[in-house]
Design an enzyme around this catalytic site. Sequence first.
Site, PDB file in Angstrom:
ATOM      1  CG  ASP A 108     -23.968  67.976  34.772  1.00 12.00           C
ATOM      2  OD1 ASP A 108     -22.766  68.168  35.005  1.00 12.00           O
ATOM      3  OD2 ASP A 108     -24.718  68.863  34.338  1.00 12.00           O
ATOM      4  CG  ASN A 141     -31.483  75.116  27.214  1.00 12.76           C
ATOM      5  OD1 ASN A 141     -30.887  75.287  28.284  1.00 12.76           O
ATOM      6  ND2 ASN A 141     -31.534  73.946  26.611  1.00 12.76           N
ATOM      7  CG  HIS A 193     -29.170  73.475  30.602  1.00 17.73           C
ATOM      8  ND1 HIS A 193     -28.827  72.901  29.384  1.00 17.73           N
ATOM      9  CD2 HIS A 193     -27.993  73.952  31.097  1.00 17.73           C
ATOM     10  CE1 HIS A 193     -27.529  73.039  29.181  1.00 17.73           C
ATOM     11  NE2 HIS A 193     -27.005  73.681  30.205  1.00 17.73           N
TER      12      HIS A 193
HETATM   13  C1  F6R Z   1     -22.225  71.639  33.679  1.00 16.06           C
HETATM   14  C2  F6R Z   1     -23.657  71.911  33.672  1.00 16.06           C
HETATM   15  C3  F6R Z   1     -24.269  72.853  32.691  1.00 16.06           C
HETATM   16  C4  F6R Z   1     -23.430  74.099  32.434  1.00 16.06           C
HETATM   17  C5  F6R Z   1     -24.125  75.007  31.433  1.00 16.06           C
HETATM   18  C6  F6R Z   1     -23.274  76.216  31.097  1.00 16.06           C
HETATM   19  O1  F6R Z   1     -21.914  70.746  34.731  1.00 16.06           O
HETATM   20  O2  F6R Z   1     -24.346  71.348  34.441  1.00 16.06           O
HETATM   21  O3  F6R Z   1     -25.537  73.255  33.172  1.00 16.06           O
HETATM   22  O4  F6R Z   1     -23.219  74.778  33.634  1.00 16.06           O
HETATM   23  O5  F6R Z   1     -24.384  74.300  30.261  1.00 16.06           O
HETATM   24  O6  F6R Z   1     -22.106  75.804  30.469  1.00 16.06           O
HETATM   25  P1  F6R Z   1     -20.897  76.807  30.254  1.00 16.06           P
HETATM   26  O7  F6R Z   1     -20.467  77.231  31.622  1.00 16.06           O
HETATM   27  O8  F6R Z   1     -19.815  76.015  29.583  1.00 16.06           O
HETATM   28  O9  F6R Z   1     -21.424  77.927  29.460  1.00 16.06           O
END
Ligand code: F6R
Length: 271
Positions: free
Chosen positions: A68, A137, A139
Amino acid sequence: MEVVICPDAGGVGEVSAATIAQIVTRVGPQVVIGAATGSSPLATYSELADRVRAGTLDLSQASVFALDEYVGLPVGHPESYHDCIRRTVTEPLGLDPARVHVPDGNPDGLDTAGQRYEDAIRAAGGVDVQIVGIGVNGHIGFNEPTSSLSSRTRVKTLTEQTRRDNARFFDSLDEVPRHCITQGLGTVMDARHVLLVATGEHKADAVAAVVEGPVTAMRPGSVLQMHPHVTVVVDEAAASRLTMADYFRAAYDNRPDWQRNPAAPPSLLTV
Ligand code: F6R
């Protein structure tokens, strides 16, 4: 779904890097890797970089597709995922920058950016192993709750929760973009193997929901239950709400030799 519970975040990096190296061994040097940004995969990238430096892993012909990108950050902004991927993936892993792809978050080309990215992934032959982190959440990528389970790469609006979570990378919450372009859940599901990494107690609810809860767009990562080859690598804290934790530990600890073999096909690697 194979769930590996490691004692700590360092162990998560080691097991994840070993899983990726195993896939590179099987697929060959032109492997296609899907890369997440954020903090979760950093230990994995650092372990992979050690292997590259030691000469035991060659990724010079590998292709990478990031999950992303924020919309509207200027080129070269240190928190743009273009720049994060350059710093944490492309350079340390010795990748050819021409083979590293990040969705185009330039507001001018947004109407075609999703399709262009899907076309580029297809032209590369699809993703062999997609690394994902998970949001609190649930995602994956920036597919926020209520995302279509069959969505493709497209523009999304970030939830306030995600903006607050990511504000730690910016000087203030106001600087965190409201929009992003993300691989869809259908795009992630097309990868031949998905590796989910998570550490810390704050991820425990999301991990439990994604691994053991119902498949629901309210916890977008739960769609991975429909994927035939998923490895979830978590530390004890992130695993702390899994009701099947003992089963996952026993399955991993008692893998027979034919399952540990680096050349084993994916059908033998997962529980
Ligand atoms: C990043 C992404 C997000 C993160 C998620 C966890 O490219 O797609 O889904 O993987 O928000 O973020 P962290 O690892 O910083 O806790």
